[in-house]
Design a protein around this motif. Structure first.
Motif, PDB file in Angstrom:
ATOM      1  N   PRO A   1     -35.764  57.883 -45.755  1.00  0.00           N
ATOM      2  CA  PRO A   1     -36.877  56.799 -45.790  1.00  0.00           C
ATOM      3  C   PRO A   1     -38.217  57.288 -46.486  1.00  0.00           C
TER       4      PRO A   1
ATOM      5  N   THR B   1     -37.674  52.068 -51.761  1.00  0.00           N
ATOM      6  CA  THR B   1     -37.309  52.079 -50.168  1.00  0.00           C
ATOM      7  C   THR B   1     -36.668  53.689 -49.684  1.00  0.00           C
ATOM      8  N   GLY B   2     -36.384  54.385 -50.809  1.00  0.00           N
ATOM      9  CA  GLY B   2     -35.908  55.708 -49.951  1.00  0.00           C
ATOM     10  C   GLY B   2     -35.546  56.697 -51.331  1.00  0.00           C
TER      11      GLY B   2
END
Length: 404
Positions: free
Chosen positions: A282, A226-227
């Motif tokens: 992100p 996710t990041g």
């Protein structure tokens, strides 16, 4: 293949010692149905009682004899997997042909076209169960010998196990994909160690209750990136990927918050520094990799002597490989450096001394070691026994390998 050519001489030339490796090399060649005209291993001394100071000197001596013996041959092809030797062979035959043009050439011969072919340096590892079983067999044979005939009073050897941490372990393929999320130099002199191999569950061996929470050793769990984050403090730098379970309602457990995979770090950093990352970038859909992990223990197996007066705590020993690599590939499966603990600076470890015959524990000497990285066993079983049946367990499986 040259083996099938009637007009070609096919030679296997190796720097392995003749007195130690002749039998096993013959067995390897026979197992693959390879027929060589000559198999040349490095002798203790040459035909004129000369000593070879290096493998390259030995090979050059053999090749010189061959090209002068077969003086009508107009080409030679050499397949070599070591880049340094590839270059050395090219320089050798360039000098060889130049010497032939000299009026004082010791042996008249026409020039020979030498093609040195660089073979891809691929690494092959045994299945960990097979590998450990074979090592245990060798230790058993060694121990029987020294217990029955031991004029030098040598000590027998055993395999000792140290658990570094429990985690959701990634496959080598997924580790490669995740490590590519950060654009960093891969060469060993960069001072960066690539990990990307686990999500921490606990910086200690797992308890029965913890294993129930995570589904047991061998349980599969999917994750999505996710990041990406980075933290620097002085010379210490660390890169990590933030992850989320798939599906989101999965039953998981970890002592680390947030959920993350340490991708890489400098030698001044420690995995726990990943908890200091505050800014997570992100990522787009193309980087939002979904990967599968397996609940398991990161374990070191090593060979040590029995019955000595002290025990060296290897969980606090630097686990760098003793020799460098000639290529640019990172050391992917290196355990975390325990002197600084796991993610939360917990440095508990658990040593279990196992024997195939079920004898009690002994103390060990830390002078000799080889490192093994053990993967998970099966749910409901002792992870170590299940992974290595030769050491007292069932029919388990592992996904690690021998780490030098």
């Amino acid at each position: 293949m040259s083996i099938k050519q009637d007009d070609a001489l096919t030679v296997l030339l190796t720097g392995r010692a003749e007195h130690s490796f002749a039998d096993i090399i013959k067995r390897i060649v026979s197992s693959k149905n390879l027929i060589f005209d000559m198999i040349c291993l490095k002798p203790r001394a040459g035909p004129s009682s000369q000593k070879f100071t290096s493998t390259m000197k030995f090979k050059q001596a053999i090749l010189e004899d061959l090209v002068h013996t077969y003086k009508d041959a107009n080409e030679i092809r050499i397949y070599e997997d070591r880049p340094g030797h590839t270059q050395a062979f090219r320089e050798y035959f360039e000098d060889f042909n130049n010497a032939l043009m000299s009026p004082n050439a010791p042996t008249p011969r026409k020039r020979i076209n030498a093609e040195i072919i660089q073979v891809a340096d691929t690494v092959t590892t045994l299945d960990p169960v097979t590998e450990t079983t074979e090592i245990q067999r060798m230790l058993n044979d060694h121990n029987v010998t020294i217990r029955t005939q031991n004029p030098l009073h040598l000590l027998p050897y055993e395999i000792k196990r140290t658990v570094f941490f429990t985690g959701y372990l990634l496959s080598p393929q997924d580790s490669l994909r995740l490590s590519d999320l950060v654009d960093l130099p891969r060469k060993s002199e960069s001072g960066i160690t690539f990990l990307a191999n686990s999500i921490l569950i606990s910086a200690r061996p797992p308890s029965a209750s913890l294993l129930r929470q995570v589904g047991g050793l061998g349980h599969k769990q999917k994750w999505q990136v996710t990041g990406i984050g980075h933290h620097q403090s002085g010379q210490a730098r660390i890169w990590a990927a933030r992850v989320a379970p798939v599906p989101a309602h999965s039953s998981i457990y970890t002592e680390s918050s947030p959920l993350l995979v340490v991708l890489a770090l400098t030698r001044e950093a420690r995995p726990a520094d990943a908890n200091s990352i505050r800014d997570w970038r992100p990522i787009g859909k193309e980087e939002a990799h979904i990967f599968e992990s397996t609940v398991g223990e990161k374990v070191q197996l090593r060979i040590q002597q029995e019955d000595v007066d002290h025990e060296f705590d290897w969980s606090y020993h630097d686990l760098k490989r003793p020799h460098g690599q000639e290529n640019d590939r990172p050391a992917r499966d290196r355990p975390f450096r325990q002197p600084r603990g796991g993610y939360n600076n917990n440095s508990n470890n658990n040593d279990e001394n196992r024997k195939s015959n079920g004898q009690s524990n002994n103390r060990y000497d830390g002078n000799r070691d080889r490192n093994y990285n053990e993967g998970p066993g099966h749910p409901g079983n002792d992870g170590y026994k299940a992974s290595f049946p030769a050491l007292g367990g069932g029919d388990g499986a592992a996904d690690g390998g021998l780490s030098y």
